[in-house]
Enzyme design. Structure first.
Site, PDB file in Angstrom:
ATOM      1  N   CYS A  67       0.851  -1.193   0.000  1.00  0.00           N
ATOM      2  CA  CYS A  67       0.000   0.000   0.000  1.00  0.00           C
ATOM      3  C   CYS A  67       0.885   1.241   0.000  1.00  0.00           C
ATOM      4  O   CYS A  67       1.875   1.290   0.728  1.00  0.00           O
ATOM      5  CB  CYS A  67      -0.873  -0.021   1.256  1.00  0.00           C
ATOM      6  SG  CYS A  67      -1.964   1.397   1.413  1.00  0.00           S
ATOM      7  N   HIS A 107      -9.158  -3.628  -1.789  1.00  0.00           N
ATOM      8  CA  HIS A 107      -8.121  -2.924  -1.010  1.00  0.00           C
ATOM      9  C   HIS A 107      -8.452  -1.425  -0.941  1.00  0.00           C
ATOM     10  O   HIS A 107      -8.421  -0.818   0.137  1.00  0.00           O
ATOM     11  CB  HIS A 107      -6.753  -3.159  -1.667  1.00  0.00           C
ATOM     12  CG  HIS A 107      -5.633  -2.380  -1.042  1.00  0.00           C
ATOM     13  ND1 HIS A 107      -4.602  -2.966  -0.343  1.00  0.00           N
ATOM     14  CD2 HIS A 107      -5.384  -1.041  -1.010  1.00  0.00           C
ATOM     15  CE1 HIS A 107      -3.787  -2.026   0.103  1.00  0.00           C
ATOM     16  NE2 HIS A 107      -4.229  -0.837  -0.296  1.00  0.00           N
ATOM     17  N   GLU A 108      -8.782  -0.838  -2.105  1.00  0.00           N
ATOM     18  CA  GLU A 108      -9.073   0.610  -2.128  1.00  0.00           C
ATOM     19  C   GLU A 108     -10.376   0.918  -1.395  1.00  0.00           C
ATOM     20  O   GLU A 108     -10.495   1.947  -0.731  1.00  0.00           O
ATOM     21  CB  GLU A 108      -9.153   1.136  -3.566  1.00  0.00           C
ATOM     22  CG  GLU A 108      -7.906   0.904  -4.419  1.00  0.00           C
ATOM     23  CD  GLU A 108      -6.613   1.364  -3.774  1.00  0.00           C
ATOM     24  OE1 GLU A 108      -6.651   2.235  -2.886  1.00  0.00           O
ATOM     25  OE2 GLU A 108      -5.552   0.836  -4.145  1.00  0.00           O
ATOM     26  N   HIS A 151      -9.994   1.655   2.144  1.00  0.00           N
ATOM     27  CA  HIS A 151      -9.579   3.026   2.490  1.00  0.00           C
ATOM     28  C   HIS A 151     -10.800   3.948   2.667  1.00  0.00           C
ATOM     29  O   HIS A 151     -10.739   4.908   3.430  1.00  0.00           O
ATOM     30  CB  HIS A 151      -8.665   3.609   1.402  1.00  0.00           C
ATOM     31  CG  HIS A 151      -7.274   3.058   1.413  1.00  0.00           C
ATOM     32  ND1 HIS A 151      -6.447   3.137   2.519  1.00  0.00           N
ATOM     33  CD2 HIS A 151      -6.545   2.413   0.460  1.00  0.00           C
ATOM     34  CE1 HIS A 151      -5.280   2.573   2.231  1.00  0.00           C
ATOM     35  NE2 HIS A 151      -5.311   2.122   0.992  1.00  0.00           N
TER      36      HIS A 151
HETATM   37 ZN   LIG Z   1      -3.748   1.139   0.080  1.00  0.00          ZN
END
Ligand SMILES: [Zn+2]
Length: 180
Positions: A102, A144-145, A148
Site C-alpha cells: 500500500c 483494497h481501495e 480506504h
Molecule cells: Zn492502500
C-alpha cells in the site's frame, strides 16, 4: 489545486481512519480535480490503485489501474478507472490469499484473504451509473481501495501478525520462493 498541495497520507495518520463521505454526483467539478491529483500520485509512486483518503480527501472516490509493474509484475493491464461512490455487491464465496502492499504503508507487505470477485455499482467520470464485474487482481485492488473509504488498511485485514513482513523480506524470500 495542484499535486504538491497534497501528499500520500501514511499509516498512523488519523485521516486514514476517517470514513469517506459520498460525492455529490450532480456536480463532479471538484471530484474530477481530485481525480487528477489521485492519478498523479498513483503514477508517481507506481501504484495500481489509490483512494481519495490516501491524499487526505475524505470522499468516496478511487482509481483502480491494474497493470504489470515493478511491484506487481504479473498484473493484467487495464486503463485506469475512476470509481465514484462505489458499492460492492455479490461478493464471491471463493476467497484467495495474496500479499498486498500500500502506498500508505511503505516498506510493509501483508497476506490478506479476500473474495475472488464481486460486482461494483459506481458512478464514472461523466456521472453515469455503471455496474461492473471484477475478478482476480482488479477485484483485489478494488477491495483494497474500498477499505480506504471505510477507514481501514490491509494491516487491519491480516489474519495474524505473522502475515506482515517487510518489503525486503517479501522481495527476497517470498516472491523468490516457488509457489506451493
Ligand atoms: Zn492502500
Amino acid at each position: 489545486m495542484k499535486p504538491d498541495d497534497f501528499e500520500i497520507v501514511e499509516l498512523g495518520d488519523p485521516r486514514l481512519r476517517q470514513v469517506a463521505r459520498a460525492v455529490d454526483v450532480a456536480d463532479l467539478t471538484s471530484a474530477l480535480a481530485y481525480a487528477d491529483i489521485l492519478q498523479y500520485w498513483m503514477d508517481q509512486r507506481g501504484g495500481v490503485g489509490i483512494a481519495a483518503p490516501q491524499i487526505g480527501v475524505p470522499l468516496q472516490m478511487m482509481i483502480i489501474a491494474s497493470r504489470p509493474n515493478a511491484r506487481y509484475p504479473d498484473a493484467p493491464a487495464m486503463a485506469p478507472l475512476l470509481m465514484i461512490n462505489p458499492e460492492p455487491q455479490n461478493l464471491s464465496e471463493t476467497h484467495t490469499a495474496l500479499w498486498e502492499g500500500c502506498l500508505s504503508v511503505p516498506g510493509l507487505r501483508g497476506k490478506v484473504t479476500r473474495p475472488e470477485g464481486l460486482d461494483v455499482r459506481f458512478y464514472d467520470r461523466t456521472g453515469q451509473s455503471r455496474l461492473l464485474e471484477l475478478t482476480g487482481f482488479p477485484a483485489r485492488i478494488f477491495l483494497h481501495e474500498y477499505d480506504h473509504l471505510i477507514g481501514k488498511t490491509f494491516v487491519d485485514r491480516v489474519a495474524s501478525p505473522q502475515d506482515l513482513v517487510s518489503e525486503k523480506v517479501y522481495l527476497q524470500q517470498i516472491i523468490a520462493a516457488p509457489s506451493p
